[in-house]
Enzyme design. Structure first.
Site: not given
Ligand code: PGU
Length: 502
Positions: A230, A347, A311
């Site tokens: 990510w 999510k 995570d």
């Molecule tokens: N860890 C991972 C692996 C994730 O994919 C995401 C969110 C988070 C943590 C953090 O999410 P929080 O909203 O802070 O709880 N990834 C999404 C959301 C967009 C972003 O980049 O924040 C994504 O689209 O990859």
């Protein structure tokens, strides 16, 4: 000498003050000049050099109607631009425009994930599709608020609860519920009070808090991050000044897990490193280790005295089952290992903007857990003082109420199965449309919200520029933003981009 020039200019201003009073045309011109770097930046670079730089230049500019002004001269002095023209050797007009103290602040690039939504909003094409950010949408491509969330909010409203500050560690009912959801209610680590749980600002804030703990108590220790991962992981550790390096994870040849590469990179890292692992639904690849592979990963981590750092942003979203998606974490905990877990409810409960999550540190004793918790609180206090209450109450009510909990599981199952069905439909459409014989079955093997298509940056650009399909430049698409009616269109876009763009 410059002092007298300044006062001369000021006296000739006839009421022009330090606030910009020029016409927009003139101001625009000045801004353009500044961007072009046509002045000496030393005047901004520190107290010692301040006020000792002066530069003049002249140019022909026009007013709004295109009528030329007299040849103008610019003089930069004392953080102001003086604009004047000379007539018969005398200054006959002068304006002063303040130069910003923030002149040295450069424009940041758009965020590779959240920036995609901004570009999507600006597109007026009716076929546009936002597969960038991992936001769950309904079949009608509308945002979805879970029914259990609405019910929990009604309960909160009925009780008329107050809005006083939470303690630094957050809402106790939430912290208990979230640790139980992660480790399992009957897990002895809960009863033994070996888990330090602190409510965080969703997954990101929880990861950031843990990074601050690592920086403070494990100076120099490295965090190993999967390649790819990510996008924000690297930013988080960079900003916390925690060194990191990558371990192999994705093998483009097999479009699967590079298990041997992963194991040998974890082995090669200095003893006592932190290993960041995606608990389930690896982002962006959608490829998770098998249970047997998880066992082997745990073996190596134990051998090397590394600390696993999970995570968990998609519990319940990968398989539709909260327990199954926590099995990786529970496997490590059952071995008696100490570990960290960042959780997110963005999510699985659709609480994206409530910023609700937690950091859990499983320690080998209750005493160590108490000390770790006290330090997490100490780190949180000057960062944001204490976390927001609303999302914490929603989670506590849903998880703590058997009826709502069952309903949540059903809704999560519905969301997960909608994603699975568009995954299948996309595969079917690609297989039908692509006559090249390419095997697209890797899409079916991936799990969670995303599909890692293998499209290059140039091909992803084509998806956006030609087909109005918005996605991240690493080739990831969010299937949670896709409807079954749009699968054919998306398949056309992918086939075209894959075969016609190199
Ligand atoms: N860890 C991972 C692996 C994730 O994919 C995401 C969110 C988070 C943590 C953090 O999410 P929080 O909203 O802070 O709880 N990834 C999404 C959301 C967009 C972003 O980049 O924040 C994504 O689209 O990859």
């Amino acid at each position: 000498m410059f002092e007298s020039l300044s006062s001369m200019a000021s006296t000739m201003l006839c009421g022009f003050s330090s606030t910009p009073t020029t016409s927009p045309t003139l101001q625009d011109h000045c801004k353009k000049k500044l961007k072009m770097g046509s002045f000496d930046r030393t005047i901004f670079s520190g107290k010692k050099k301040r006020n000792h730089s002066i530069k003049t230049m002249s140019n022909q500019i026009h007013d709004r109607r295109g009528i030329p002004w007299l040849p103008l001269r610019f003089l930069i002095f004392n953080r102001r631009i003086f604009i004047y023209f000379l007539s018969c050797g005398r200054i006959t007009l002068a304006l002063a425009v303040n130069v910003s103290r923030f002149e040295g602040v450069t424009m940041a690039p758009p965020d590779p994930i959240l920036g995609v939504s901004e570009a999507f909003k600006a597109d007026t094409n009716e076929m546009k599709l936002n597969l960038g950010v991992g936001d769950y949408r309904t079949e009608e491509l509308q945002p979805y608020v879970l029914n259990v969330v609405k019910k929990a909010e009604n309960l909160i409203l009925k009780r008329g609860e107050n809005k006083e500050y939470l303690p630094i560690e957050g809402l106790a009912a939430f912290n208990n519920a979230t640790a139980e959801l992660l480790f399992g209610r009957d897990n002895p680590v809960i009863e033994q009070q070996r888990v330090a749980t602190v409510q965080g600002l969703s997954g990101t804030g929880s990861l950031r808090l843990a990074a601050a703990l690592i920086e403070r108590y494990f100076p120099g220790a490295k965090v190993l991050i999967s390649s790819p991962t990510w996008g924000n992981h690297k930013n988080i550790f960079n900003d916390a000044r925690v060194p990191w390096s990558e371990y192999r994870y994705y093998d483009p040849k097999t479009i699967g897990l590079d298990f041997d590469g992963m194991i040998s990179d974890i082995k090669a890292a200095p003893d006592g490193s932190f290993v960041l692992l995606h608990g389930c639904a690896h982002n962006p690849t959608g490829i998770d280790p098998t249970p047997e592979q998880w066992e082997k990963i745990a073996d190596v981590i134990q051998e090397k005295k590394h600390l696993p750092f999970f995570d968990v942003a998609y519990q319940g979203f990968a398989s539709g089952s909260l327990d199954a998606d926590a099995s990786s974490v529970r496997l490590f905990a059952a071995r008696g290992m100490e570990l960290l877990v960042a959780q997110s409810y963005s999510k699985n409960l659709g609480l994206y903007s409530e910023r609700i999550g937690a950091i859990n540190v499983l320690c080998s004793s209750a005493d160590a857990a108490a000390r770790v918790k006290s330090q997490l609180k100490r780190l949180a206090r000057p960062m944001y003082s204490n976390p927001p209450i609303h999302g914490a109450r929603i989670v506590a009510n849903v998880v703590g109420n058997p009826e709502l909990f069952n309903e949540w599981e059903e809704e999560m199952e519905l969301m997960a199965s909608r994603i699975k069905s568009v995954r299948q439909k996309l595969f079917d459409s690609l297989s039908a449309k692509d006559k090249s014989g390419k095997d697209w079955s890797f899409i079916l093997k991936q799990i969670g919200m995303f599909s890692f298509t293998g499209l290059s940056k140039a091909q992803s650009d084509n998806m956006t520029n030609k087909w109005h399909v918005y996605m991240t430049k690493d080739g990831r698409i969010s299937l949670a933003g896709l409807s079954s009616v749009k699968c054919e269109y998306l398949a056309d876009a992918i086939v075209d981009s894959f075969h016609n763009v190199k």
